[in-house]
Each structure stands twice: as C-alpha cells, then as structure tokens.
Design a protein around this motif. Structure first.
Motif, PDB file in Angstrom:
ATOM      1  N   LEU A   1       0.827  -1.200   0.000  1.00  0.00           N
ATOM      2  CA  LEU A   1       0.000   0.000   0.000  1.00  0.00           C
ATOM      3  C   LEU A   1       0.866   1.257   0.000  1.00  0.00           C
ATOM      4  O   LEU A   1       0.574   2.227  -0.710  1.00  0.00           O
ATOM      5  CB  LEU A   1      -0.926  -0.009   1.216  1.00  0.00           C
ATOM      6  CG  LEU A   1      -1.970   1.112   1.330  1.00  0.00           C
ATOM      7  CD1 LEU A   1      -2.883   1.135   0.109  1.00  0.00           C
ATOM      8  CD2 LEU A   1      -2.788   0.940   2.608  1.00  0.00           C
TER       9      LEU A   1
ATOM     10  N   THR B   1      -3.693   1.520  -3.204  1.00  0.00           N
ATOM     11  CA  THR B   1      -4.674   0.450  -2.996  1.00  0.00           C
ATOM     12  C   THR B   1      -4.734  -0.525  -4.175  1.00  0.00           C
ATOM     13  O   THR B   1      -5.058  -1.693  -3.994  1.00  0.00           O
ATOM     14  CB  THR B   1      -6.079   1.031  -2.752  1.00  0.00           C
ATOM     15  OG1 THR B   1      -6.424   1.916  -3.829  1.00  0.00           O
ATOM     16  CG2 THR B   1      -6.127   1.798  -1.443  1.00  0.00           C
TER      17      THR B   1
ATOM     18  N   GLU C   1     -10.527  -4.907   0.945  1.00  0.00           N
ATOM     19  CA  GLU C   1     -10.967  -3.639   1.533  1.00  0.00           C
ATOM     20  C   GLU C   1     -10.802  -3.664   3.054  1.00  0.00           C
ATOM     21  O   GLU C   1     -10.355  -2.680   3.652  1.00  0.00           O
ATOM     22  CB  GLU C   1     -12.425  -3.362   1.165  1.00  0.00           C
ATOM     23  CG  GLU C   1     -12.660  -2.995  -0.280  1.00  0.00           C
ATOM     24  CD  GLU C   1     -12.703  -4.203  -1.216  1.00  0.00           C
ATOM     25  OE1 GLU C   1     -12.723  -4.004  -2.432  1.00  0.00           O
ATOM     26  OE2 GLU C   1     -12.705  -5.347  -0.704  1.00  0.00           O
TER      27      GLU C   1
ATOM     28  N   VAL D   1      -7.086  -3.333   3.756  1.00  0.00           N
ATOM     29  CA  VAL D   1      -6.578  -1.972   3.545  1.00  0.00           C
ATOM     30  C   VAL D   1      -6.931  -1.069   4.726  1.00  0.00           C
ATOM     31  O   VAL D   1      -6.097  -0.290   5.201  1.00  0.00           O
ATOM     32  CB  VAL D   1      -7.137  -1.396   2.222  1.00  0.00           C
ATOM     33  CG1 VAL D   1      -6.967   0.120   2.171  1.00  0.00           C
ATOM     34  CG2 VAL D   1      -6.434  -2.037   1.037  1.00  0.00           C
TER      35      VAL D   1
ATOM     36  N   TYR E   1      -4.449   0.883   7.386  1.00  0.00           N
ATOM     37  CA  TYR E   1      -4.587   2.302   7.749  1.00  0.00           C
ATOM     38  C   TYR E   1      -4.600   2.458   9.274  1.00  0.00           C
ATOM     39  O   TYR E   1      -3.903   3.317   9.836  1.00  0.00           O
ATOM     40  CB  TYR E   1      -5.860   2.866   7.140  1.00  0.00           C
ATOM     41  CG  TYR E   1      -6.117   4.323   7.464  1.00  0.00           C
ATOM     42  CD1 TYR E   1      -5.675   5.334   6.618  1.00  0.00           C
ATOM     43  CD2 TYR E   1      -6.808   4.690   8.624  1.00  0.00           C
ATOM     44  CE1 TYR E   1      -5.899   6.670   6.918  1.00  0.00           C
ATOM     45  CE2 TYR E   1      -7.037   6.014   8.929  1.00  0.00           C
ATOM     46  CZ  TYR E   1      -6.591   7.004   8.071  1.00  0.00           C
ATOM     47  OH  TYR E   1      -6.810   8.328   8.387  1.00  0.00           O
TER      48      TYR E   1
ATOM     49  N   GLU F   1      -3.701   8.239  -0.077  1.00  0.00           N
ATOM     50  CA  GLU F   1      -4.690   7.256  -0.502  1.00  0.00           C
ATOM     51  C   GLU F   1      -6.118   7.581  -0.061  1.00  0.00           C
ATOM     52  O   GLU F   1      -7.064   7.342  -0.811  1.00  0.00           O
ATOM     53  CB  GLU F   1      -4.291   5.854  -0.041  1.00  0.00           C
ATOM     54  CG  GLU F   1      -3.112   5.274  -0.795  1.00  0.00           C
ATOM     55  CD  GLU F   1      -3.334   5.231  -2.303  1.00  0.00           C
ATOM     56  OE1 GLU F   1      -4.306   4.593  -2.748  1.00  0.00           O
ATOM     57  OE2 GLU F   1      -2.538   5.846  -3.033  1.00  0.00           O
TER      58      GLU F   1
ATOM     59  N   ASP G   1      -9.038   6.873  -2.767  1.00  0.00           N
ATOM     60  CA  ASP G   1      -9.720   5.587  -2.645  1.00  0.00           C
ATOM     61  C   ASP G   1     -11.008   5.740  -1.848  1.00  0.00           C
ATOM     62  O   ASP G   1     -11.002   6.291  -0.737  1.00  0.00           O
ATOM     63  CB  ASP G   1      -8.790   4.577  -1.955  1.00  0.00           C
ATOM     64  CG  ASP G   1      -9.446   3.227  -1.789  1.00  0.00           C
ATOM     65  OD1 ASP G   1      -9.577   2.498  -2.800  1.00  0.00           O
ATOM     66  OD2 ASP G   1      -9.833   2.897  -0.657  1.00  0.00           O
TER      67      ASP G   1
END
Length: 212
Positions: free
Chosen positions: A31, A36, A63, A66, A70, A118, A122
């Motif tokens: 990432l 993404t 998803e 990701v 984060y 991002e 995204d």
C-alpha cells in the motif's frame, strides 16, 4: 482442564495471529509503495510468503485489509506522538508535536501515502477516514483545545480546516512543490494550526522554540 495443542511451541491461535501480522506487514509495504491498486489477495500472500488459503483466515476482503493497514499505521503514529516531550508553552508544544509528525512521514514516505494520499483517492479509505478525525489532527486539536471553551461545533470546523490544510502542506512538501527545510516546514505547520484555531500570533515564540 486440557491445554491448547502446541506445534513448535505455538498454539493454533498464536500461529493465526502471526500469519495475520505477516499479511498486515506485507500489505503495508504494498500500500505504501503502490497504493490500494497494488493490494490484491495474490500480491499480499506472495509478499507475505503465505498460501492464499490463509488470507481469508484473517480478512474477508482486500478492503478490510486496507482499512486494517490504515489503522495499523495510525497506531504507529500515535505511539510516536505519545513519546513527544512537550514544553509548557503552547506554541513550542505544538511545534514539537508537528515536528514529530513530520519526522514520522519523512522516515518512511509510504506512511504518508497510506495516511494522507490514498484517503483522497480511494473510496474505501475516504469513507473510513471520514468516520474519524485523522490521528495527527486529533492530537493537535486536543493540545490546542485543552482548557479552552470551544464548542463541539467549533472544534468540528477546526478539525475539517486543519485536516485539509495540514494534509495539503505535508503532501506538497513530499512531492517537492514546497522546497522547505524541516525547520521551516515545522514553522509553517504551527502557523497553520494557530491561524485556524485563532490562538496566538504567527511569530509568537517561534525563534525561541527553535534555539532554546
């Protein structure tokens, strides 16, 4: 009472936790380097050195992975912030905090991509970040608002303004559009905070904070 079955000194739960950590670390690298679009199931398990069957042991989708990355990088930033020694003077304290944030992104540019860039591009990360105040903005606001009489509505306005201003500042610097040395970048970030919050003049204590 039976004990958990061990294999090479680890329980099944231990091994599952280790595999999840491997997947998170691999996804963080992907990432941070490619955004993404680089975080696919096959890319992640290949980077982690695991079989594809282990991906869905920990995550239901890319998803979910990701957003977990984060949150993982956010936790790393909060650890860095918590370790900052903050002077009593509000401006010097803000500068110490913001310089630590700058250093966190400078140490690993992939972190800036994950937390700053991002979420702008995204949809999943944009929605995830919109549900909470970015950690570094929340830390700055908590420091500035301590002992103040700001209403929740006023804090919400300052949070929105600071998020946009600081993200733009850090990304412009990372992308080379602002060729500022670290000291001047930190000063600019402090100026933004005090301009948005209306606390103190832009030059109060700046030079002293740099050389004390």
């Amino acid at each position: 009472m039976s004990s958990a079955r061990l294999w090479r000194g680890q329980t099944l739960a231990d091994r599952s936790t280790d595999r999840r950590e491997q997947l998170l670390a691999a996804a963080e690298r992907l990432l941070g380097a490619g955004g993404t679009s680089a975080v696919t199931m096959r890319a992640v398990v290949r980077e982690a050195g695991l079989s594809p069957r282990y991906f869905y042991e920990s995550f239901s989708s890319t998803e979910e992975l990701v957003t977990a990355v984060y949150d993982r990088v956010t936790a790393q930033l909060l650890d860095r912030i918590a370790a900052v020694d903050r002077p009593a003077d509000p401006r010097r304290s803000a500068r110490a905090l913001l310089d630590a944030i700058r250093g966190f992104f400078a140490d690993d540019p992939g972190r800036a991509r994950i937390l700053l860039r991002e979420p702008l591009a995204d949809d999943v990360l944009r929605a995830h970040r919109a549900a909470t105040v970015p950690a570094f903005v929340e830390a700055v606001l908590a420091m500035v608002a301590e002992g103040s009489s700001y209403t929740p509505e006023r804090l919400a306005v300052m949070s929105s303004a600071l998020t946009g201003a600081l993200v733009a500042l850090y990304l412009d610097h990372i992308d080379g559009r602002l060729a500022l040395p670290p000291d001047e970048l930190a000063d600019a970030a402090v100026d933004l905070v005090f301009a948005v919050t209306g606390m103190g003049g832009p030059d109060t204590g700046r030079r002293g904070a740099r050389h004390d």
